[in-house]
Design an enzyme around this catalytic site. Sequence first.
Site, short mmCIF file in Angstrom:
data_model
loop_
_atom_site.label_atom_id
_atom_site.label_comp_id
_atom_site.label_asym_id
_atom_site.label_seq_id
_atom_site.Cartn_x
_atom_site.Cartn_y
_atom_site.Cartn_z
N ASP A 238 -10.37 -10.62 2.76
CA ASP A 238 -8.97 -10.22 2.71
C ASP A 238 -8.48 -10.01 4.14
O ASP A 238 -9.21 -10.24 5.10
CB ASP A 238 -8.77 -8.96 1.85
N ASP B 211 -7.91 -7.57 6.16
CA ASP B 211 -8.52 -6.67 7.14
C ASP B 211 -10.04 -6.70 7.10
O ASP B 211 -10.69 -5.93 7.80
CB ASP B 211 -8.00 -5.24 6.98
N ASP C 291 -12.35 -5.96 4.71
CA ASP C 291 -13.21 -5.02 3.99
C ASP C 291 -13.45 -5.44 2.55
O ASP C 291 -14.16 -4.75 1.81
CB ASP C 291 -12.68 -3.58 4.07
N SER D 206 -4.28 -4.20 4.58
CA SER D 206 -5.37 -4.83 3.82
C SER D 206 -4.95 -6.16 3.19
O SER D 206 -4.61 -7.10 3.88
CB SER D 206 -5.89 -3.84 2.77
#
Length: 446
Positions: free
Chosen positions: A240, A242, A244, A101
Site C-alpha cells: 500500500d 505507506d 505497512d 496509508s
Amino acid sequence: MSRKYFGTDGIRGRVGQFPITPDFMLKLGWAAGMAFRKQGHCRVLVGKDTRISGYMFESALEAGLSAAGADVMLLGPMPTPAIAYLTRTFHAEAGIVISASHNPHDDNGIKFFSGSGTKLPDEVELMIEELLDQPMTVVESGKLGKVSRINDAAGRYIEFCKSSVPSSTNFEGLKIVVDCAHGATYKVAPSVFRELGAEVTVLHASPDGLNINENCGSTHIESLQAAVLVGHADLGIAFDGDGDRVLMVDHTGAIVDGDELLYIIGRDLHDRNKLQGGVVGTLMSNLGLELAFKELDIPFVRAKVGDRYVMAELLEREWLLGGENSGHVVCCNHTTTGDAIIAALQVLMALKRKGETLAQARQGVRKCPQVLINVRFEAGKSDPLQNPLVKEASDKATEAMAGRGRVLLRKSGTEPLVRVMVEGDDENQVRGHAEALAKLVAEVCA
C-alpha cells in the site's frame, strides 16, 4: 478520557479540511515537541509517503517542532515501518509519519512512533491533545531546534530488511512482480528483493504526488494479477502507499490475503519451533484461519481491528506473530510494527524452506465465505450501530446462522464508514444477510 483528534491510527482526513491543514500541523508539531521535551533532550525523525501535500505538512511540522526546541531529522519519502526502525536506531525520542496509508492522494494524516519504534502510549497522545488546546509559545532563540536530513536512510532500511532473513539467503531463480503503489516503498522494495537474488519486475514506482494508490497497490490488485500472468511470474507482491500492508498474488493470479500470509508465516515458525506462543488475528480474521491454526495446535486469539490493538495483544502475551486480513502483518522477532517488506520476505523464506509454491502453501487455509460491505455515513450524525433496528437485525441474522457463522458491525477507525461483515458456511445466506444489513444501515444513516 476520549480523544479529540487522534483516531485508531493517528490523525487522518481530507487535505485542507480541519485538522489536515498547515496551521494545525504547525501547532501539532509544537505540541508534540513540547510533550517529548518533557522527557529531556528531544530529537524527532520525520518521514512521509509520496503525496504532494506531504511537503507542505513536513515544513509545517518542522517549524512547530523547532519552535518547541526539538531537533528534527528529515527522512523524505520512506515506508512507515522504516520510520519506526530508524527512530529506534537513531535513539530519537519519537518518529512522525506523514501519510494516509492506503487512502487516495487528497487525504493525508499523521502517525507517531515512540522512541522504541512502537505506537505512542495513550497518555502521550492525550498530553499532545491537551497541549494543542494551549497557546503556542516559542522557546528562546538559543534553544530552537535544529533541522538536518538523513541522506542514507534508504540504504540503512534496505540492509535492515535483508537482515530479517538468513545471510545465506539467495532467491535466484524466483521471478516476482512488485507493485509499489506509487508510494513510499518505490525506492527500497525493488532493491531489497533484487539484492537477495530475485528477478524483479516493478509496477507503479513512479510517484508524481497525485498517483499514490490510484488503481494500484494492495487495494487495487488487478494490474498485478495481470502482470503475474502475462510475465509467467512465480508470484506478485502488492504494497500500500505507506508500506505497512502487503497482499500477494500466486502464479495463477489468485489473491493471497493477510490471513493466508499470516498462516504461511505462522506455520513456518511453528515447524521450526520458533513461534513462541500463538498468533493474534482480529475480529475480521476469517474463521478458516482460526480453524487452520487449530489443526496445527497453534493458539489463536482475536484483537480489535487495528494494528495497534494487534500489537498490544502481542506485547501482553509475549507472542511474536499477528496481523489483519487487510495485510498488516507484525513479526515481533524482527520489527516493532507492521512491515510489509519484511512480512513478504518471511513468506518467501517459508516457501523456500518448504519447497512449495504460494498456491500450494495457501491451501492450508480453507476460508469460509465472508462478505464485507462498507456503508458511508456523515460524521456528527447519530451512531447507526446504536439504532435498535440495526441491533435487532444483526441479532436475527446471527440467530439464523445457528452457530455456523457470525455478524460483525463496526465503524472504521480511519474513514467515515460502517463496515458490515457476515461470515458463515453458506455463501448465499452470508451474502443475503450482509446485503440486508448494509441496506438497513444505509437507510438509518440517510
